[in-house]
Design a protein around this motif. Sequence first.
Motif, PDB file in Angstrom:
ATOM      1  N   GLY A   1       0.751  -1.183   0.001  1.00 25.98           N
ATOM      2  CA  GLY A   1      -0.148  -0.062   0.065  1.00 25.98           C
ATOM      3  C   GLY A   1       0.724   1.294  -0.063  1.00 25.98           C
ATOM      4  N   GLN A   2       0.538   2.171   0.745  1.00 21.64           N
ATOM      5  CA  GLN A   2       1.402   3.261   1.216  1.00 21.64           C
ATOM      6  C   GLN A   2       2.671   2.993   1.985  1.00 21.64           C
ATOM      7  N   ARG A   3       3.641   2.964   1.258  1.00 25.98           N
ATOM      8  CA  ARG A   3       5.018   2.419   2.015  1.00 25.98           C
ATOM      9  C   ARG A   3       5.350   3.285   3.097  1.00 25.98           C
ATOM     10  N   GLY A   4       5.994   2.603   4.131  1.00 23.98           N
ATOM     11  CA  GLY A   4       6.610   3.367   4.923  1.00 23.98           C
ATOM     12  C   GLY A   4       7.756   2.545   5.946  1.00 23.98           C
ATOM     13  N   PRO A   5       8.265   3.027   6.784  1.00 26.72           N
ATOM     14  CA  PRO A   5       9.185   2.371   7.854  1.00 26.72           C
ATOM     15  C   PRO A   5       8.418   1.525   8.829  1.00 26.72           C
ATOM     16  N   VAL A   6       8.732   0.571   9.334  1.00 27.77           N
ATOM     17  CA  VAL A   6       8.300  -0.299  10.317  1.00 27.77           C
ATOM     18  C   VAL A   6       9.497  -0.773  11.354  1.00 27.77           C
ATOM     19  N   VAL A   7       9.386  -0.756  12.766  1.00 23.41           N
ATOM     20  CA  VAL A   7      10.214  -1.109  13.714  1.00 23.41           C
ATOM     21  C   VAL A   7       9.935  -2.466  14.214  1.00 23.41           C
ATOM     22  N   VAL A   8      10.779  -3.219  14.488  1.00 21.64           N
ATOM     23  CA  VAL A   8      10.517  -4.230  15.118  1.00 21.64           C
ATOM     24  C   VAL A   8      11.454  -4.486  16.630  1.00 21.64           C
ATOM     25  N   ASN A   9      10.738  -4.205  17.726  1.00 24.99           N
ATOM     26  CA  ASN A   9      11.746  -4.261  18.869  1.00 24.99           C
ATOM     27  C   ASN A   9      11.501  -5.885  19.567  1.00 24.99           C
ATOM     28  N   ILE A  10      12.602  -6.164  19.938  1.00 24.86           N
ATOM     29  CA  ILE A  10      12.836  -7.781  20.388  1.00 24.86           C
ATOM     30  C   ILE A  10      13.682  -7.711  21.826  1.00 24.86           C
ATOM     31  N   PRO A  11      13.038  -7.882  22.872  1.00 23.61           N
ATOM     32  CA  PRO A  11      13.672  -7.991  24.223  1.00 23.61           C
ATOM     33  C   PRO A  11      14.954  -8.913  23.956  1.00 23.61           C
ATOM     34  N   ARG A  12      16.080  -8.565  24.622  1.00 25.18           N
ATOM     35  CA  ARG A  12      17.402  -9.230  24.396  1.00 25.18           C
ATOM     36  C   ARG A  12      17.290 -10.785  24.686  1.00 25.18           C
ATOM     37  N   ASP A  13      16.315 -11.103  25.893  1.00 25.93           N
ATOM     38  CA  ASP A  13      16.234 -12.494  26.174  1.00 25.93           C
ATOM     39  C   ASP A  13      15.613 -13.359  25.075  1.00 25.93           C
ATOM     40  N   LEU A  14      14.929 -12.775  24.147  1.00 30.85           N
ATOM     41  CA  LEU A  14      14.087 -13.587  23.047  1.00 30.85           C
ATOM     42  C   LEU A  14      14.915 -14.012  22.075  1.00 30.85           C
ATOM     43  N   PHE A  15      16.092 -12.985  21.942  1.00 31.78           N
ATOM     44  CA  PHE A  15      17.335 -13.473  20.980  1.00 31.78           C
ATOM     45  C   PHE A  15      17.725 -14.805  21.307  1.00 31.78           C
ATOM     46  N   SER A  16      18.062 -15.137  22.453  1.00 35.49           N
ATOM     47  CA  SER A  16      18.656 -16.449  22.868  1.00 35.49           C
ATOM     48  C   SER A  16      17.606 -17.254  23.303  1.00 35.49           C
ATOM     49  N   ALA A  17      16.224 -17.212  23.172  1.00 38.10           N
ATOM     50  CA  ALA A  17      15.475 -18.124  23.390  1.00 38.10           C
ATOM     51  C   ALA A  17      15.131 -18.897  22.305  1.00 38.10           C
ATOM     52  N   GLN A  18      14.749 -20.385  22.748  1.00 35.49           N
ATOM     53  CA  GLN A  18      14.484 -21.502  21.679  1.00 35.49           C
ATOM     54  C   GLN A  18      13.102 -20.947  21.063  1.00 35.49           C
ATOM     55  N   THR A  19      12.791 -21.040  19.769  1.00 36.63           N
ATOM     56  CA  THR A  19      11.549 -21.077  19.239  1.00 36.63           C
ATOM     57  C   THR A  19      11.404 -21.782  18.013  1.00 36.63           C
ATOM     58  N   GLU A  20      10.053 -22.223  18.034  1.00 37.32           N
ATOM     59  CA  GLU A  20       9.577 -22.777  16.866  1.00 37.32           C
ATOM     60  C   GLU A  20       9.402 -21.879  15.698  1.00 37.32           C
ATOM     61  N   ALA A  21      10.300 -21.812  14.748  1.00 34.76           N
ATOM     62  CA  ALA A  21      10.265 -21.058  13.437  1.00 34.76           C
ATOM     63  C   ALA A  21       9.548 -21.415  12.547  1.00 34.76           C
ATOM     64  N   ARG A  22       8.391 -20.927  12.281  1.00 35.01           N
ATOM     65  CA  ARG A  22       7.688 -21.295  10.921  1.00 35.01           C
ATOM     66  C   ARG A  22       7.524 -20.015  10.107  1.00 35.01           C
ATOM     67  N   ILE A  23       8.581 -20.050   9.006  1.00 37.43           N
ATOM     68  CA  ILE A  23       8.827 -18.778   8.276  1.00 37.43           C
ATOM     69  C   ILE A  23       8.461 -19.021   6.877  1.00 37.43           C
ATOM     70  N   ARG A  24       7.797 -17.771   6.419  1.00 35.69           N
ATOM     71  CA  ARG A  24       7.247 -17.793   5.119  1.00 35.69           C
ATOM     72  C   ARG A  24       7.551 -16.485   4.532  1.00 35.69           C
ATOM     73  N   ALA A  25       7.587 -16.474   3.087  1.00 34.51           N
ATOM     74  CA  ALA A  25       8.241 -15.423   2.251  1.00 34.51           C
ATOM     75  C   ALA A  25       7.133 -14.289   2.360  1.00 34.51           C
ATOM     76  N   PRO A  26       7.106 -13.084   2.550  1.00 35.35           N
ATOM     77  CA  PRO A  26       6.227 -11.909   2.733  1.00 35.35           C
ATOM     78  C   PRO A  26       5.579 -11.757   1.029  1.00 35.35           C
ATOM     79  N   ASP A  27       4.556 -11.374   1.452  1.00 40.18           N
ATOM     80  CA  ASP A  27       3.559 -10.805  -0.012  1.00 40.18           C
ATOM     81  C   ASP A  27       3.724  -9.479  -0.014  1.00 40.18           C
ATOM     82  N   TYR A  28       4.338  -8.788  -0.814  1.00 46.37           N
ATOM     83  CA  TYR A  28       4.915  -7.414  -0.894  1.00 46.37           C
ATOM     84  C   TYR A  28       3.749  -6.605  -1.568  1.00 46.37           C
ATOM     85  N   ASN A  29       2.521  -7.530  -2.308  1.00 49.31           N
ATOM     86  CA  ASN A  29       1.522  -6.740  -2.727  1.00 49.31           C
ATOM     87  C   ASN A  29       0.131  -6.675  -2.152  1.00 49.31           C
ATOM     88  N   ALA A  30       0.354  -7.383  -0.585  1.00 49.35           N
ATOM     89  CA  ALA A  30      -0.826  -7.413   0.236  1.00 49.35           C
ATOM     90  C   ALA A  30      -1.514  -5.993   0.188  1.00 49.35           C
TER      91      ALA A  30
END
Length: 559
Positions: A151-180
């Motif tokens: 849509g109307q493009r713009g910046p996005v910030v993702v804040n992640i607490p320090r401990d989450l970077f070292s936490a185990q995660t179930e990563a279900r990753i998909r590619a973004p749809d840039y036309n959504a």
Amino acid sequence: MYGGAAVVEALRVAGVSHVFGLLGSTTMEVYDALYDVQDDITYVGVRHEASGVHMADGFGRVKGTPGVFLAGQAGPGSVNMVTGLAQAKLAYSPVVAITGLVTSSHFHRDTMQEVDQHNLFSPLVKRTITVMNPDRVGTAITEALQTANSGQRGPVVVNIPRDLFSAQTEARIRAPDYNAGSPAGTINPSAITRACDVLRSARSPVILAGGGVKWGHGANAICHLSDRCRIPVVASAGHPDVVPGHHPLYAGQVGPRGNEVASSAARNADVILALGTRLSFNTTFFAYNDINADAKIIQVDIDPSALARHFPVEIGMLGDAGSTASAMTVAMAGFEIPWNDWTDGIRKQIGELWRSREEAGNDTSLPLKPDRLFAELRQAAPDDALYTLDAGTLCLQITDKLRYNGGSPSMLTTLDYGLVGFSFPCGLGAKCASPGRPVISLHGDGGFGMVLGEFSTAVQSGIRTITVVMDNGCWGAEKAYQRSYYQGRYIGCDTLNPRYDEFARLYGATGFYCEEPGSVADAMSEALHADTPVIIHVKVDPDIMTLFRRDSFAHRLQR
């Protein structure tokens, strides 16, 4: 996997080719994961976070997909991004900034480097995402990429607490749809019919094209409509590259950043087809100074809030500017043009404008005049050059006086934010996005002095841009105001600069010093073949300054 690895995996799956960043301890897990994907993702280390966001900004505008910046440190590192994010917001530039927070168990305890980053960034960006669940880390990155570029493009910030970077995660990753969610290509047949009826009633129409044309790759559609209907084209401020400069009916920018031919065309038009433009401040000053108050305005934009926001419109259409122009071209087939005299007159004025510019560029007096500098750049720069531009009096003068023939985008400016210190780092990002094009960054001496540290980034990462420092020894816009409105009571306006060509050579790069007529063209010709970053330091007449914000100083004329 660890949360830090999930961040990198989400970027890799999305096809992100470059990450700009500044190393810090908060995001060490992300950096460790980046080490393993260096064949897929190039990391560019910067010296200041604001500059890094400008690089991501330039990358995103050229590539058409989000530029990514990684702030290594919570608190001061994150807060340093503010200037870059504010710039990207007002430029509608797709940037994703990933940064850390303090450890989640330390929230609201006056912890070292704790800042309320979510509320700090939210007014400055399109969206702020604060992740509190480790299983959301990867999906948040995908969501941010998609949001920034939809849509109307713009910046996005993702804040992640320090401990989450070292936490185990179930990563279900998909590619973004840039036309959504993007309405690009949507056509309202009824609105097209009504718009063409208004256009057929015109006797002096003009197309006013803006940034939405560039984002939607609509330049060809605008040119076809202009050619078919013989309608002159003018550009909104900051978008002199909206169509190729060699188009015979293209007059350049409207308003103080532009020229009198384009501005006069808009002031005298009876129908203004505003395509992909908000008709915002830098183009109009929110007044009828450079657009006809009696004109019927047909406005097309993908942002519904832009329609009739600043000026009443005859017809407002939500949609893509290029697709709308194509539909109107088809609908106008067979129509006999009644405004040929109007168009022929403007075409003649365009020719006279460029002849006068070339004549002014023949000046051989010293100190070197800006018009001479601009003419030599036009002479030596290749057609496919991609320019970046800073704020300031010399940059204000040059924006409409170059030729942009290499496709869109060919000029990246600070636009509505009016930021000094933008052009050089933006150019580094632009070069990463399009390594095959010559990138020429234009700076005043004051603005370049703000970002000198990033020259090490250019050298270390092998980013071969050409930077032209136009040195008039002052903060020129402000000195012009002090001269014209404050009786020459100069304070704080002069700058002391080193020889930037020598500075470049200290880094093992290439530098040129120019103060004679002909020297800029010669330096540019050599710079285009250099195998290092280049600085061309040009001494320019300090007395030739242009006023921009005359409206803000009207009260001084009454004293």
